[in-house]
Design a protein around this motif. Structure first.
Motif, PDB file in Angstrom:
ATOM      1  N   ARG A 162       0.855  -1.330   0.016  1.00  0.00           N
ATOM      2  CA  ARG A 162      -0.019  -0.038   0.060  1.00  0.00           C
ATOM      3  C   ARG A 162       0.930   1.400  -0.130  1.00  0.00           C
ATOM      4  O   ARG A 162       0.642   2.255  -0.653  1.00  0.00           O
ATOM      5  CB  ARG A 162      -0.947   0.147   1.099  1.00  0.00           C
ATOM      6  CG  ARG A 162      -2.015   0.938   1.113  1.00  0.00           C
ATOM      7  CD  ARG A 162      -2.942   1.112   2.164  1.00  0.00           C
ATOM      8  NE  ARG A 162      -3.652  -0.293   2.580  1.00  0.00           N
ATOM      9  CZ  ARG A 162      -4.468  -1.198   1.748  1.00  0.00           C
ATOM     10  NH1 ARG A 162      -5.066  -0.493   0.456  1.00  0.00           N
ATOM     11  NH2 ARG A 162      -4.751  -2.073   2.132  1.00  0.00           N
TER      12      ARG A 162
ATOM     13  N   ASP B   9       0.221   2.882  -3.409  1.00  0.00           N
ATOM     14  CA  ASP B   9      -1.278   3.909  -3.086  1.00  0.00           C
ATOM     15  C   ASP B   9      -1.308   5.051  -3.981  1.00  0.00           C
ATOM     16  O   ASP B   9      -2.229   5.529  -4.502  1.00  0.00           O
ATOM     17  CB  ASP B   9      -1.449   4.242  -1.709  1.00  0.00           C
ATOM     18  CG  ASP B   9      -2.758   4.872  -1.499  1.00  0.00           C
ATOM     19  OD1 ASP B   9      -3.787   4.528  -1.973  1.00  0.00           O
ATOM     20  OD2 ASP B   9      -2.665   5.751  -0.421  1.00  0.00           O
TER      21      ASP B   9
ATOM     22  N   TRP C 212      -6.881   1.597  -6.925  1.00  0.00           N
ATOM     23  CA  TRP C 212      -7.713   0.696  -6.299  1.00  0.00           C
ATOM     24  C   TRP C 212      -7.055   0.324  -5.078  1.00  0.00           C
ATOM     25  O   TRP C 212      -7.455  -0.259  -3.990  1.00  0.00           O
ATOM     26  CB  TRP C 212      -8.268  -0.402  -7.012  1.00  0.00           C
ATOM     27  CG  TRP C 212      -7.212  -1.185  -7.860  1.00  0.00           C
ATOM     28  CD1 TRP C 212      -7.063  -1.215  -9.110  1.00  0.00           C
ATOM     29  CD2 TRP C 212      -6.257  -1.962  -7.530  1.00  0.00           C
ATOM     30  NE1 TRP C 212      -6.138  -1.556  -9.905  1.00  0.00           N
ATOM     31  CE2 TRP C 212      -5.770  -2.307  -8.621  1.00  0.00           C
ATOM     32  CE3 TRP C 212      -5.442  -2.446  -6.419  1.00  0.00           C
ATOM     33  CZ2 TRP C 212      -4.404  -3.190  -8.889  1.00  0.00           C
ATOM     34  CZ3 TRP C 212      -4.322  -3.198  -6.626  1.00  0.00           C
ATOM     35  CH2 TRP C 212      -3.673  -3.601  -7.680  1.00  0.00           C
TER      36      TRP C 212
ATOM     37  N   TYR D  14      -8.772   2.107  -1.965  1.00  0.00           N
ATOM     38  CA  TYR D  14      -9.845   1.765  -1.623  1.00  0.00           C
ATOM     39  C   TYR D  14      -9.952   0.237  -1.189  1.00  0.00           C
ATOM     40  O   TYR D  14     -11.032  -0.378  -1.071  1.00  0.00           O
ATOM     41  CB  TYR D  14     -11.034   2.293  -2.183  1.00  0.00           C
ATOM     42  CG  TYR D  14     -11.003   2.054  -3.646  1.00  0.00           C
ATOM     43  CD1 TYR D  14     -10.516   3.140  -4.642  1.00  0.00           C
ATOM     44  CD2 TYR D  14     -11.506   0.839  -4.485  1.00  0.00           C
ATOM     45  CE1 TYR D  14     -10.439   2.840  -5.966  1.00  0.00           C
ATOM     46  CE2 TYR D  14     -11.314   0.611  -5.635  1.00  0.00           C
ATOM     47  CZ  TYR D  14     -10.888   1.891  -6.576  1.00  0.00           C
ATOM     48  OH  TYR D  14     -10.825   1.764  -7.908  1.00  0.00           O
ATOM     49  N   SER D  15      -8.950  -0.595  -1.511  1.00  0.00           N
ATOM     50  CA  SER D  15      -9.003  -2.068  -1.132  1.00  0.00           C
ATOM     51  C   SER D  15      -8.446  -2.372   0.148  1.00  0.00           C
ATOM     52  O   SER D  15      -7.133  -2.876   0.417  1.00  0.00           O
ATOM     53  CB  SER D  15      -8.252  -2.693  -2.429  1.00  0.00           C
ATOM     54  OG  SER D  15      -8.582  -2.519  -3.494  1.00  0.00           O
TER      55      SER D  15
ATOM     56  N   SER E 178     -13.714  -5.143   0.153  1.00  0.00           N
ATOM     57  CA  SER E 178     -13.494  -4.062  -0.911  1.00  0.00           C
ATOM     58  C   SER E 178     -12.243  -4.806  -1.935  1.00  0.00           C
ATOM     59  O   SER E 178     -12.308  -4.611  -2.933  1.00  0.00           O
ATOM     60  CB  SER E 178     -12.900  -2.871  -0.446  1.00  0.00           C
ATOM     61  OG  SER E 178     -11.894  -3.145   0.596  1.00  0.00           O
ATOM     62  N   ALA E 179     -11.315  -5.659  -1.225  1.00  0.00           N
ATOM     63  CA  ALA E 179     -10.475  -6.414  -2.202  1.00  0.00           C
ATOM     64  C   ALA E 179     -10.983  -7.491  -3.206  1.00  0.00           C
ATOM     65  O   ALA E 179     -10.765  -7.310  -4.252  1.00  0.00           O
ATOM     66  CB  ALA E 179      -9.617  -7.062  -1.069  1.00  0.00           C
TER      67      ALA E 179
ATOM     68  N   THR F 256     -12.683  -5.280  -5.810  1.00  0.00           N
ATOM     69  CA  THR F 256     -11.744  -5.063  -6.806  1.00  0.00           C
ATOM     70  C   THR F 256     -11.672  -6.320  -7.860  1.00  0.00           C
ATOM     71  O   THR F 256     -11.226  -5.981  -9.201  1.00  0.00           O
ATOM     72  CB  THR F 256     -10.249  -4.539  -6.147  1.00  0.00           C
ATOM     73  OG1 THR F 256     -10.596  -3.437  -5.391  1.00  0.00           O
ATOM     74  CG2 THR F 256      -9.160  -4.298  -7.288  1.00  0.00           C
ATOM     75  N   LEU F 257     -11.269  -7.279  -7.227  1.00  0.00           N
ATOM     76  CA  LEU F 257     -10.986  -8.252  -8.157  1.00  0.00           C
ATOM     77  C   LEU F 257     -12.260  -8.678  -9.002  1.00  0.00           C
ATOM     78  O   LEU F 257     -12.326  -9.230 -10.141  1.00  0.00           O
ATOM     79  CB  LEU F 257     -10.559  -9.676  -7.310  1.00  0.00           C
ATOM     80  CG  LEU F 257      -9.271  -9.350  -6.468  1.00  0.00           C
ATOM     81  CD1 LEU F 257      -8.881 -10.770  -5.951  1.00  0.00           C
ATOM     82  CD2 LEU F 257      -8.161  -9.182  -8.015  1.00  0.00           C
TER      83      LEU F 257
ATOM     84  N   SER G  11     -14.567  -6.761 -10.244  1.00  0.00           N
ATOM     85  CA  SER G  11     -14.798  -5.697 -11.053  1.00  0.00           C
ATOM     86  C   SER G  11     -13.714  -6.179 -12.436  1.00  0.00           C
ATOM     87  O   SER G  11     -14.279  -6.052 -13.516  1.00  0.00           O
ATOM     88  CB  SER G  11     -14.332  -4.391 -10.662  1.00  0.00           C
ATOM     89  OG  SER G  11     -12.787  -4.133 -10.301  1.00  0.00           O
ATOM     90  N   TYR G  12     -12.629  -6.642 -12.039  1.00  0.00           N
ATOM     91  CA  TYR G  12     -11.905  -7.114 -13.364  1.00  0.00           C
ATOM     92  C   TYR G  12     -12.494  -8.336 -13.762  1.00  0.00           C
ATOM     93  O   TYR G  12     -12.322  -8.652 -14.975  1.00  0.00           O
ATOM     94  CB  TYR G  12     -10.276  -7.249 -12.880  1.00  0.00           C
ATOM     95  CG  TYR G  12      -9.509  -5.979 -12.796  1.00  0.00           C
ATOM     96  CD1 TYR G  12      -9.179  -5.615 -14.130  1.00  0.00           C
ATOM     97  CD2 TYR G  12      -9.690  -5.136 -11.732  1.00  0.00           C
ATOM     98  CE1 TYR G  12      -8.608  -4.327 -14.223  1.00  0.00           C
ATOM     99  CE2 TYR G  12      -9.086  -3.847 -12.019  1.00  0.00           C
ATOM    100  CZ  TYR G  12      -8.414  -3.442 -13.215  1.00  0.00           C
ATOM    101  OH  TYR G  12      -7.813  -2.392 -13.259  1.00  0.00           O
TER     102      TYR G  12
END
Length: 187
Positions: free
Chosen positions: A31, A35, A40, A43-44, A49-50, A53-54, A56-57
């Motif tokens: 981070r 960062d 991401w 905000y992961s 939230s992690a 993120t994954l 979304s991909y």
């Protein structure tokens, strides 16, 4: 699952939502280092939230609009590469990269980005790949240069990070340039 060897003890593999715990542990280690450059990373910050993120991909991959891959060194996730944007109809994509300190200095980012460029240009027939970074991210700029990219220009005060406006450099590589680069590497 498949893995692409990058160097002895290092490989490139898809990153998927089920790997959120490992991804979060990696982002926690990375981070402070990533960062400012990777949105991401900001905000992961927890498992949900992690995973988002994954996911979304994964959704981008299903729509053929992007994809994310991890770089493992000696069995530990230390960085990755991604198609931030992928538009087969327009023939363009944007590649992004990140690494924690344990993944730096081994040529892994460049090797992994080369695989994405080969896929974009050779397998998918895209015309142009972009790489975006801030002028202050010297490691990212150096990677773009190692890949044979050209600085197209700077988008002044384009992005905001914690209240500060950042310039964004746009680097690019065209398919015909990649073909020359690959021929030179093979020779």
């Amino acid at each position: 699952m498949y893995a692409i060897p990058l160097a002895p003890g290092a490989e490139l593999r898809p990153l998927e939502p089920w790997q959120a715990p490992e991804f979060l542990a990696h982002i926690d280690r990375a981070r402070a280092h990533t960062d400012p450059w990777i949105p991401w990373a900001t905000y992961s910050t927890d498992l949900d939230s992690a995973r988002a993120t994954l996911q979304s991909y994964a959704d981008k991959q299903a729509a053929d609009r992007g994809r994310i891959f991890g770089i493992w060194r000696e069995g530990t996730l230390v960085g990755g590469v991604m198609f931030v944007h992928f538009d087969a109809a327009a023939g363009t994509c944007e590649i992004g990269v990140w690494s924690e300190p344990a993944g730096e200095g081994h040529g892994l980012i460049t090797a992994a980005a080369r695989h994405l460029l080969t896929h974009a240009f050779t397998t998918r027939g895209l015309h142009r790949a972009e790489w975006r970074t801030t002028p202050r991210n010297t490691r990212s700029r150096a990677a773009a240069q190692r890949l044979g990219m050209t600085l197209d220009g700077t988008l002044r005060a384009h992005s905001s990070y914690r209240g500060e406006r950042l310039d964004i450099e746009v680097w690019s590589l065209l398919a015909r340039e990649w073909e020359r680069e690959e021929r030179t590497d093979r020779a």
